[in-house]
Scaffold this motif. Structure first.
Motif, mmCIF file in Angstrom:
data_model
loop_
_atom_site.group_PDB
_atom_site.id
_atom_site.type_symbol
_atom_site.label_atom_id
_atom_site.label_comp_id
_atom_site.label_asym_id
_atom_site.label_seq_id
_atom_site.Cartn_x
_atom_site.Cartn_y
_atom_site.Cartn_z
ATOM 1 N N TRP A 63 46.580 135.263 52.730
ATOM 2 C CA TRP A 63 47.052 135.660 54.060
ATOM 3 C C TRP A 63 46.615 137.091 54.317
ATOM 4 C CZ3 TRP A 63 50.149 132.443 57.234
ATOM 5 C CH2 TRP A 63 50.405 131.184 56.684
ATOM 6 N N LEU A 64 46.008 137.299 55.463
ATOM 7 C CA LEU A 64 45.449 138.602 55.812
ATOM 8 C C LEU A 64 46.151 139.158 57.041
ATOM 9 C CD1 LEU A 64 41.715 137.554 55.404
ATOM 10 C CD2 LEU A 64 43.116 138.801 53.748
ATOM 11 N N GLY A 65 46.596 140.398 56.951
ATOM 12 C CA GLY A 65 47.212 141.069 58.089
ATOM 13 C C GLY A 65 46.144 141.606 59.013
ATOM 14 N N VAL A 66 46.211 141.192 60.263
ATOM 15 C CA VAL A 66 45.266 141.639 61.291
ATOM 16 C C VAL A 66 46.063 142.331 62.395
ATOM 17 C CG1 VAL A 66 43.549 139.866 60.741
ATOM 18 C CG2 VAL A 66 45.312 139.368 62.428
ATOM 19 N N PRO A 67 45.406 143.051 63.300
ATOM 20 C CA PRO A 67 46.142 143.838 64.299
ATOM 21 C C PRO A 67 47.159 143.062 65.140
ATOM 22 C CG PRO A 67 43.865 144.522 64.256
ATOM 23 C CD PRO A 67 43.967 143.318 63.361
ATOM 24 N N ASP A 68 46.910 141.786 65.408
ATOM 25 C CA ASP A 68 47.840 141.065 66.282
ATOM 26 C C ASP A 68 48.542 139.896 65.598
ATOM 27 O OD1 ASP A 68 45.668 139.390 66.045
ATOM 28 O OD2 ASP A 68 45.622 138.832 68.160
ATOM 29 N N GLY A 69 48.579 139.882 64.267
ATOM 30 C CA GLY A 69 49.247 138.796 63.556
ATOM 31 C C GLY A 69 48.715 138.648 62.155
ATOM 32 N N VAL A 70 48.513 137.392 61.737
ATOM 33 C CA VAL A 70 47.988 137.116 60.396
ATOM 34 C C VAL A 70 46.986 135.968 60.452
ATOM 35 C CG1 VAL A 70 50.022 137.961 59.157
ATOM 36 C CG2 VAL A 70 49.918 135.578 59.820
ATOM 37 N N ASP A 71 46.048 135.986 59.519
ATOM 38 C CA ASP A 71 45.104 134.894 59.320
ATOM 39 C C ASP A 71 45.386 134.292 57.946
ATOM 40 O OD1 ASP A 71 43.873 135.437 61.729
ATOM 41 O OD2 ASP A 71 42.060 136.298 60.848
ATOM 42 N N ALA A 72 45.402 132.964 57.864
ATOM 43 C CA ALA A 72 45.603 132.270 56.599
ATOM 44 C C ALA A 72 44.282 131.634 56.184
ATOM 45 C CB ALA A 72 46.676 131.203 56.746
#
Length: 170
Positions: A63-72
């Motif tokens: 899981w990656l934290g991105v500016p507007d949420g997360v990507d799995a």
């Protein structure tokens, strides 16, 4: 050769690969067996090249934290899912993430904590208005008693495993 830029966090996946997040260069993935570096970024399906946090769930997804949420990132299938305001995440800078013993995603942001029960599609927001010492979260971890410790710019907090009770410690 690793991506140049500000490196943020590092994690080892279940295959012993090393994932290094960057502020503007996506993620570098080092295959420790071959010493080769793979790059994963927006052109590869991530929602952003700015990756500020990283966590691994019990199934080995990254899981990656991105500016507007997360990507799995599902390593086995090669798929990437995006979670943002449409799923209840706030459009806030991700500072830290981890999965607690109940499988909930704890997302530290500049506006507090988002405690996400992804299975039941529920997110609880914990911030200064309901007990957190400050809104800008610097670090989050869970101890052996399943208590979550949250460091903010203005103090330390202990939160029960359900995210229901916040104990500011100063």
């Amino acid at each position: 050769k690793p991506t140049t830029g500000h490196h943020v966090q590092i994690l080892q996946d279940d295959s012993k690969n090393i994932w290094i997040t960057t502020m503007a260069g996506g993620v570098d993935i080092i295959d420790t067996a071959s010493a080769k570096i793979k790059y994963l970024g927006k052109n590869d399906g991530l929602s952003s090249d700015t990756i500020t946090a990283i966590a691994k769930d019990k199934n080995g997804q990254i899981w990656l934290g991105v500016p507007d949420g997360v990507d799995a990132v599902d390593i086995k299938s090669g798929t990437i899912k995006h979670f943002n305001h449409l799923q209840g995440f706030r459009n806030a800078f991700t500072t830290w993430m981890y999965f607690g013993n109940k499988g909930y995603l704890w997302r530290g942001t500049e506006t507090g904590i988002e405690l996400a029960d992804l299975k039941n599609r529920k997110i609880r927001y914990i911030n200064q208005s309901n007990g957190l010492t400050g809104d800008l979260v610097l670090s989050v971890l869970q101890d052996n008693y399943h208590r979550t410790w949250v460091a903010t710019t203005t103090g330390l907090n202990m939160i029960d495993q359900n995210g229901e009770t916040v104990h500011p410690l100063g």
